[in-house]
Design an enzyme around this catalytic site. Structure first.
Site, PDB file in Angstrom:
ATOM      1  CB  THR A   1      -7.129   2.716   6.472  1.00  0.00           C
ATOM      2  OG1 THR A   1      -6.929   1.898   7.628  1.00  0.00           O
ATOM      3  CG2 THR A   1      -6.397   4.030   6.658  1.00  0.00           C
TER       4      THR A   1
ATOM      5  CG  MET B   1      -6.553   0.364  -1.236  1.00  0.00           C
ATOM      6  SD  MET B   1      -4.910  -0.188  -1.770  1.00  0.00           S
ATOM      7  CE  MET B   1      -4.788  -1.787  -0.932  1.00  0.00           C
ATOM      8  CG  HIS B   2      -4.093   0.105   5.759  1.00  0.00           C
ATOM      9  ND1 HIS B   2      -5.178   0.127   6.611  1.00  0.00           N
ATOM     10  CD2 HIS B   2      -3.820  -1.208   5.519  1.00  0.00           C
ATOM     11  CE1 HIS B   2      -5.554  -1.117   6.880  1.00  0.00           C
ATOM     12  NE2 HIS B   2      -4.747  -1.939   6.223  1.00  0.00           N
ATOM     13  CG  ASP B   3       0.708   3.049   3.851  1.00  0.00           C
ATOM     14  OD1 ASP B   3       0.325   3.275   5.015  1.00  0.00           O
ATOM     15  OD2 ASP B   3       1.629   2.245   3.592  1.00  0.00           O
TER      16      ASP B   3
ATOM     17  CG  ASP C   1      -0.405  -0.195   2.510  1.00  0.00           C
ATOM     18  OD1 ASP C   1       0.684  -0.787   2.604  1.00  0.00           O
ATOM     19  OD2 ASP C   1      -1.025   0.218   3.506  1.00  0.00           O
TER      20      ASP C   1
END
Length: 303
Positions: free
Chosen positions: A191, A231-233, A14
């Site tokens: 997130t 999709m964290h970042d 990510d």
């Protein structure tokens, strides 16, 4: 005028999407990428950053930072990102060399030489940022704010209490959250609202360019057990491009560094029960469809 940014990261699948989103955006000017061991070792994540920018043909300085946390031993995320950090996807050897400057040197000089205040996008453990603040406090006045992926209000993913990035180096996170620099925090509360399902991955694959093929291959690793991963970042980058994607709430956030079972926990006082100053804008809601469209079009615009 585009926003000058530094991405501090530990690529990571990510992380790769966050970097590609920044590269593709006309609203952002990616000045520097710095690396901090986290998802994988320093050697692997620095190589990954170099391979990624080489793969898309963007010569961006990549400077190596911390190899381990301030105090504790390094904890890796091999299960989530694989042995290479990119889920086994091979991007080829990098065309560009690693910077001769350390991450701290490169960040300091980039920030102090910028005519505009610089935003730091911190999407790994916060070791480099803590070291920068402590070693070079003169940079603080030219940092616009920190856009951080990390933490959570309601439960962790590394332990029941702690999110991975904060858990890896809570001592660094405590320094950063108490620095007085404006912070926007994208934790698991927001997130985890952005899972990537098979149809989302196939949509990226069908773009037909080499970046889409590589990204889909990485995301296939996330989906290997038939489950969607979040999709964290990219959230920490997407907010700079379009703040309307998110709903944020000013809160006081403290980092637990000593608890036997809660080390690495971000204590988010959403209801303002403690009466402490609100030091962080915490994201709690996101428009999933719009942020996935943003990612899709960013990859579409690359080679």
């Amino acid at each position: 005028m585009s926003i000058p940014i530094i991405i501090d990261c530990d690529p990571g699948i990510d992380d790769a999407l966050a970097i590609l989103l920044a590269i593709s955006s006309d609203e952002l000017d990616l000045k520097l990428i710095t690396t901090c061991a986290g998802n994988q070792t320093s050697d692997k994540i620095t190589a990954n950053a170099l391979k990624l920018v080489s793969y898309v043909g963007e010569e961006i300085e990549v400077a190596r930072g911390a190899r381990r946390p301030l105090i504790n031993e390094l904890v890796l995320a091999e299960v989530a990102h694989g042995e290479t950090g990119f889920g086994g996807v091979e991007l080829g050897e990098p065309h560009y060399p690693e910077s001769s400057r350390s991450a701290l040197e490169a960040m300091r000089e980039t920030i102090l030489s910028s005519p505009q205040k610089v935003t730091i996008v911190a999407i790994g453990p916060l070791t480099n940022i803590a070291l920068l603040i402590k070693s070079h406090p003169e940079v603080i006045e030219n940092i616009d704010h920190l856009s951080i992926m990390g933490g959570a209000c309601y439960g962790g993913n590394r332990t029941p209490a702690a999110e991975f990035n904060i858990y890896v180096d809570p001592d660094a996170a405590k320094i950063v959250f108490n620095s007085g620099i404006p912070i926007t925090m994208f934790g698991l509360d927001v997130t985890n609202q952005i899972p990537m399902y098979k149809e989302d991955i196939d949509r990226i694959r069908h773009i037909g360019n080499k970046t889409g093929t590589a990204v889909a291959g990485m995301l296939d690793f996330y989906f290997r057990d038939g489950r969607a991963d979040a999709m964290h970042d990219p959230c920490a980058v997407a907010h700079l491009i379009d703040p309307s994607l998110f709903t944020v709430t000013p809160c006081n956030v403290e980092v637990e560094t000593k608890g036997e079972f809660t080390r690495g926990m971000t204590v988010v006082d959403k209801e303002h029960r403690m009466g402490k100053p609100k030091n962080v804008d915490v994201a709690f809601e996101v428009d999933r469809e719009r942020i996935l469209d943003l990612l899709y079009h960013a990859i579409e615009n690359l080679n």
